[in-house]
Design a protein around this motif. Structure first.
Motif, mmCIF file in Angstrom:
data_model
loop_
_atom_site.group_PDB
_atom_site.id
_atom_site.type_symbol
_atom_site.label_atom_id
_atom_site.label_comp_id
_atom_site.label_asym_id
_atom_site.label_seq_id
_atom_site.Cartn_x
_atom_site.Cartn_y
_atom_site.Cartn_z
ATOM 1 N N LEU A 62 0.833 -1.206 0.000
ATOM 2 C CA LEU A 62 0.000 0.000 0.000
ATOM 3 C C LEU A 62 0.873 1.265 0.000
ATOM 4 N N ILE A 63 0.257 2.371 -0.402
ATOM 5 C CA ILE A 63 0.933 3.670 -0.373
ATOM 6 C C ILE A 63 0.657 4.344 0.974
ATOM 7 N N ALA A 64 1.712 4.901 1.609
ATOM 8 C CA ALA A 64 1.531 5.699 2.826
ATOM 9 C C ALA A 64 1.322 7.154 2.405
ATOM 10 N N HIS A 65 0.180 7.722 2.809
ATOM 11 C CA HIS A 65 -0.126 9.118 2.484
ATOM 12 C C HIS A 65 0.234 9.983 3.681
ATOM 13 N N ALA A 72 6.985 12.826 5.239
ATOM 14 C CA ALA A 72 7.483 11.753 4.370
ATOM 15 C C ALA A 72 8.911 11.375 4.757
ATOM 16 N N ALA A 73 9.719 12.394 5.114
ATOM 17 C CA ALA A 73 11.134 12.153 5.434
ATOM 18 C C ALA A 73 11.310 11.408 6.757
ATOM 19 N N ARG A 74 10.254 11.342 7.573
ATOM 20 C CA ARG A 74 10.351 10.532 8.796
ATOM 21 C C ARG A 74 10.266 9.042 8.484
ATOM 22 N N ILE A 75 9.546 8.696 7.415
ATOM 23 C CA ILE A 75 9.391 7.264 7.131
ATOM 24 C C ILE A 75 10.260 6.767 5.976
ATOM 25 N N ALA A 76 10.686 7.687 5.085
ATOM 26 C CA ALA A 76 11.462 7.249 3.914
ATOM 27 C C ALA A 76 12.751 8.068 3.798
ATOM 28 N N ARG A 77 13.747 7.455 3.139
ATOM 29 C CA ARG A 77 15.021 8.141 2.906
ATOM 30 C C ARG A 77 15.010 8.858 1.567
ATOM 31 N N LEU A 94 1.922 12.183 -7.499
ATOM 32 C CA LEU A 94 3.161 11.426 -7.624
ATOM 33 C C LEU A 94 3.385 10.600 -6.363
ATOM 34 N N THR A 95 3.647 9.296 -6.554
ATOM 35 C CA THR A 95 4.036 8.415 -5.450
ATOM 36 C C THR A 95 5.491 8.032 -5.650
ATOM 37 N N LEU A 96 6.287 8.140 -4.581
ATOM 38 C CA LEU A 96 7.692 7.753 -4.661
ATOM 39 C C LEU A 96 7.914 6.463 -3.882
ATOM 40 N N VAL A 97 8.577 5.500 -4.499
ATOM 41 C CA VAL A 97 9.011 4.304 -3.779
ATOM 42 C C VAL A 97 10.461 4.532 -3.385
ATOM 43 N N THR A 117 11.549 -1.117 1.269
ATOM 44 C CA THR A 117 11.096 0.111 0.620
ATOM 45 C C THR A 117 9.701 0.469 1.111
ATOM 46 N N VAL A 118 9.330 1.720 0.874
ATOM 47 C CA VAL A 118 7.963 2.138 1.179
ATOM 48 C C VAL A 118 7.521 3.123 0.093
ATOM 49 N N ALA A 119 6.231 3.056 -0.255
ATOM 50 C CA ALA A 119 5.666 3.997 -1.236
ATOM 51 C C ALA A 119 5.030 5.152 -0.457
ATOM 52 N N VAL A 120 5.409 6.388 -0.794
ATOM 53 C CA VAL A 120 4.871 7.560 -0.085
ATOM 54 C C VAL A 120 4.298 8.562 -1.071
ATOM 55 N N ARG A 121 3.243 9.227 -0.619
ATOM 56 C CA ARG A 121 2.611 10.242 -1.454
ATOM 57 C C ARG A 121 2.060 11.363 -0.584
ATOM 58 N N VAL A 122 2.221 12.600 -1.044
ATOM 59 C CA VAL A 122 1.605 13.774 -0.429
ATOM 60 C C VAL A 122 0.522 14.259 -1.394
ATOM 61 N N PRO A 123 -0.748 13.951 -1.109
ATOM 62 C CA PRO A 123 -1.804 14.355 -2.046
ATOM 63 C C PRO A 123 -2.100 15.855 -1.954
ATOM 64 N N ALA A 124 -2.683 16.391 -3.016
ATOM 65 C CA ALA A 124 -2.963 17.833 -3.071
ATOM 66 C C ALA A 124 -4.394 18.176 -2.685
ATOM 67 N N HIS A 125 -5.305 17.199 -2.712
ATOM 68 C CA HIS A 125 -6.710 17.522 -2.465
ATOM 69 C C HIS A 125 -6.882 18.135 -1.069
ATOM 70 N N PRO A 126 -7.568 19.282 -0.964
ATOM 71 C CA PRO A 126 -7.679 19.945 0.343
ATOM 72 C C PRO A 126 -8.319 19.069 1.425
ATOM 73 N N VAL A 127 -9.261 18.205 1.050
ATOM 74 C CA VAL A 127 -9.906 17.350 2.054
ATOM 75 C C VAL A 127 -8.929 16.258 2.518
ATOM 76 N N ALA A 128 -8.154 15.714 1.597
ATOM 77 C CA ALA A 128 -7.137 14.723 1.972
ATOM 78 C C ALA A 128 -6.114 15.379 2.904
ATOM 79 N N ARG A 129 -5.706 16.577 2.569
ATOM 80 C CA ARG A 129 -4.705 17.277 3.395
ATOM 81 C C ARG A 129 -5.262 17.585 4.777
ATOM 82 N N ALA A 130 -6.512 18.002 4.831
ATOM 83 C CA ALA A 130 -7.134 18.305 6.129
ATOM 84 C C ALA A 130 -7.208 17.036 6.975
ATOM 85 N N LEU A 131 -7.575 15.917 6.359
ATOM 86 C CA LEU A 131 -7.664 14.654 7.096
ATOM 87 C C LEU A 131 -6.282 14.227 7.595
ATOM 88 N N LEU A 132 -5.271 14.315 6.722
ATOM 89 C CA LEU A 132 -3.921 13.906 7.115
ATOM 90 C C LEU A 132 -3.394 14.793 8.236
#
Ligand code: TXA
Ligand code: MG
Length: 321
Positions: A62-65, A72-77, A94-97, A117-132
């Motif tokens: 799965l992707i970690a959002h 993101a830098a806390r969980i991935a290098r 964009l998702t980075l592995v 490895t881990v897949a990470v993504r920072v989504p742009a949607h305002p509701v996703a950002r508010a939830l995160l």
């Protein structure tokens, strides 16, 4: 059977959604690409519940959002290449592995065995950002559909497939981009495109300054080069259809498709086509009644590359899912 609440994307809805995530619940939420099925990425039970709700094979990670690049830098290098693309394209599709930095912050299933490895993504949607932001930690979120099926771009798509299996859906209307994020692996010396998506390969290689190697999303999981059926409606799909054949519904694109049952974009706009793609496949599937879905040719450029990738999988031989 769970009761699935529809939550409004206002402050109360966000607080309720974050509380559900904290208690190990599952909440579908909008991103600019497609709706995700969220669970606490540090909670092994929540992550297991995501796999169960989707019927997803356990080997497909799965992707970690996360809310921003710091999180993101806390969980991935991040090496300088990863930092450069994150800086340019996050928040976004964009998702980075990347190599995992601290696996203790994540449920074991988030880090594929042996890969580190881990897949990470920072989504742009305002509701996703508010939830995160309200939740405060990484949220595991695959697309909120039954495994192998078409990704959801509205809350109703999610409810149709996962209603009764998840705790809540944050409803913020249709998703803009309409196809999933681009997945770029930067775990070794090469930059490898695992899935074309909302951010184009040419834009990525411009920032990286090196060519990007292409591979199939499924290579990580199955035999190389195999085109697994995925993103698939129930009806059979035929590609590059310049007209409607017998016993077919025709999904058009551009001006040359007069008489089509539906059009991805009458004006031939690829962005509009991407945003309409999954909803159109769902609608035609409901109307098909045994007929095949024939899809007009889509230009192989820009986000058209991601559209064609999803269409090829929708048309690929089914392995009996
Ligand atoms: O736009 C998107 O990316 C959406 C929204 C909700 O963010 N999410 C999404 O997730 O499409 P999903 O689970 O449907 O696709 C994630 C893909 C899978 O193909 C998986 O194999 C790949 O990411 N993936 C995850 N972790 C990986 C890893 N460590 N190495 C290689 N591939 C990985
Ligand atoms: Mg998916």
């Amino acid at each position: 059977m769970r009761t699935t609440r529809l939550l409004r994307p206002d402050p109360d809805g966000i607080v309720a959604a974050a509380a559900l995530l904290r208690s190990g619940g599952l909440v579908a939420f909008p991103t600019e690409t497609v709706y995700g099925l969220g669970g606490d990425a540090s909670n092994p039970d929540a992550v297991a519940a995501i796999y169960a709700a989707k019927g997803r094979p356990a080997h497909n990670p799965l992707i970690a959002h996360v809310v921003d690049a710091h999180a993101a830098a806390r969980i991935a290098r991040f090496d300088p290449r990863a930092a450069a693309v994150a800086d340019t394209f996050w928040p976004g599709a964009l998702t980075l592995v990347l190599p995992v930095r601290d696996a203790r912050l994540l449920a074991p299933a988030m880090v594929p065995k042996g890969a580190g490895t881990v897949a990470v993504r920072v989504p742009a949607h305002p509701v996703a950002r508010a939830l995160l932001a309200a939740f405060g930690g990484p949220v595991a979120a695959p697309s909120a559909n039954i495994s192998g099926r078409v990704s959801p771009t509205t809350a109703l798509h999610v409810r149709d497939e996962l209603g009764g299996r998840i705790d809540a859906i944050l409803d913020a209307g249709p998703c803009d981009v309409g196809v999933e994020s681009t997945i770029l692996s930067l775990t070794g010396p090469r930059a490898v495109l695992l899935r074309p998506g909302g951010v184009s390969q040419s834009a990525l290689s411009e920032v990286l300054g090196i060519p990007i190697v292409q591979t199939q999303e499924t290579d990580v999981l199955t035999a190389p080069g195999q085109l697994a059926s995925h993103y698939a409606p129930s009806s059979p799909v035929r590609l590059d259809a310049r007209s409607r054949g017998a016993n077919e519904l025709w999904l058009g694109f551009g001006a040359a498709c007069e008489g089509a049952d539906m059009s991805l974009s009458a004006s031939g706009d690829l962005g509009e086509a991407a945003s309409n793609l999954f909803a159109a496949l769902r609608l035609l599937d409901q109307r098909a009644n045994g007929r095949r879905i024939a899809v007009a040719p889509i230009p192989e450029r820009g986000i058209g590359i991601a559209i064609n990738d999803r269409l090829r999988r929708a048309a690929a031989p089914r392995s009996g899912d």
